[in-house]
Design a protein around this motif. Structure first.
Motif: not given
Length: 360
Positions: A54-57, A88-100
């Motif tokens: 759900h997070r937006i970075d 690497k971006s996608l993996d790091d996002m997926d580890k911490a609930g980042v949607a976009t």
């Protein structure tokens, strides 16, 4: 602002303690209460990290190929930029609930290049990231690179980025050469962005005046936070921020040193006769309408300073990936903010700026 007292350490094995816990008189109930509190904090952080993405970075860096090649050629970049990859971006996002993640390039931008190459690489970087968005629907956005300080070329790139690529906003460095964002040279650019009601994400850099002032201390350690503060002051005291009120500015790293220096802006700066039209209330209201991201500032000293000046409604989630991880920021923010504030910072505040992401 007084600093909060240090938390009591609970492990006798911690080598950081002034003396082993076993030599201290510890109240059993206090010990158990502390353990429960730490356990709940850990559970809360874990639950937040594992929630539905759900997070937006808003502060997430990518390295488009031709820009990366130019960095390597000029030895102008850093290891994390050179070694970045989409996975690497996608993996790091997926580890911490980042949607976009809203992608941008980092300092030095493209100002180290000659005019023609800067224009070409700005376009190629923007089109690369637009394709990244198409290849991974909902996972990425774009803060477009601009070929500043070249004004006419920048206006053309703004048109292409918004009208063709449908960018989420633009990325500007805090300074170009020795000109900060409120400088009159940037009036045509600011006026066009204001007409488009644009989001302008800013990233610090080291101005010509001030890079490597202390040889032992690299520019990112002190100068980046200082240059962010210069850009904020430049926009406000030049009158630019009041003229372009339809631009939504995002400043990196919790506003740099601005929160700590707030009284100097609202009191000392106003003793200058050139600023007779400003009052402390006017200055503070301008600072408080800007947005500030949490990149590399997800710790109590920085957040305490920021939230003493800026309302939670103006704070947005940012990480500075690949220089820091999402998990770092989730842990730090979760230890400081309550659940309602986290919800606003993680997503809701960014949705006011980027309403297209409501469906993501």
């Amino acid at each position: 602002m007084p600093m909060p007292p240090a938390r009591r350490r609970l492990s006798g094995r911690c080598v950081c303690c002034a003396e082993p816990l076993t030599t201290q008189a510890v109240d059993r109930r206090a010990f158990l209460a502390g353990g429960v509190a730490l356990g709940l904090a850990g559970l809360r952080t874990s639950a937040i990290a594992q929630a539905k993405p759900h997070r937006i970075d808003v502060h997430h860096h990518v390295s488009p190929p031709t820009w990366n090649a130019a960095l390597r050629r000029e030895n102008a970049g850093q290891g994390p930029s050179y070694n970045w990859s989409v996975q690497k971006s996608l993996d790091d996002m997926d580890k911490a609930g980042v949607a976009t993640s809203i992608a941008s390039i980092t300092t030095p931008g493209i100002s180290f290049l000659g005019k023609d190459e800067a224009v070409r690489i700005a376009r190629e970087s923007n089109e690369y990231t637009a394709k990244l968005m198409a290849d991974h629907p909902g996972r990425f956005g774009l803060f477009a690179t601009l070929p500043l300080p070249h004004i006419d070329e920048t206006l053309k790139e703004i048109a292409h980025a918004f009208d063709v690529l449908k960018t989420d906003g633009v990325c500007m460095m805090t300074s170009y050469g020795d000109k900060w964002l409120g400088h009159s040279a940037f009036v045509p650019v600011m006026d066009e962005l204001n007409r488009r009601k644009a989001v302008v994400y800013t990233h610090p850099t080291a101005a010509n005046c001030c890079a490597d002032l202390v040889p032992e201390i690299r520019s990112p350690i002190i100068e980046f936070g200082t240059d962010t503060t210069r850009a904020i002051g430049s926009l406000v005291f030049s009158g630019a921020s009041q003229r372009v009120r339809d631009i939504s500015f995002i400043f990196s790293h919790a506003g740099g040193t601005m929160p700590f220096l707030i009284e100097r802006f609202t009191r000392l700066q106003l003793s200058d006769r050139r600023h007779a039209k400003f009052t402390p209330e006017v200055v503070l209201s301008e600072f408080q309408r800007f947005y500030y991201d949490t990149a590399q500032a997800a710790h109590r000293p920085a957040l305490s300073a920021l939230t003493s000046v800026i309302p939670v409604s103006q704070i947005v989630y940012g990480t500075d990936f690949p220089f820091r991880t999402n998990a770092d920021h989730v842990r730090g923010l979760s230890a400081f903010f309550n659940i309602a504030d986290l919800k606003a910072i993680d997503r809701d505040n960014a949705l006011r700026l980027l309403p297209r992401l409501k469906s993501v």
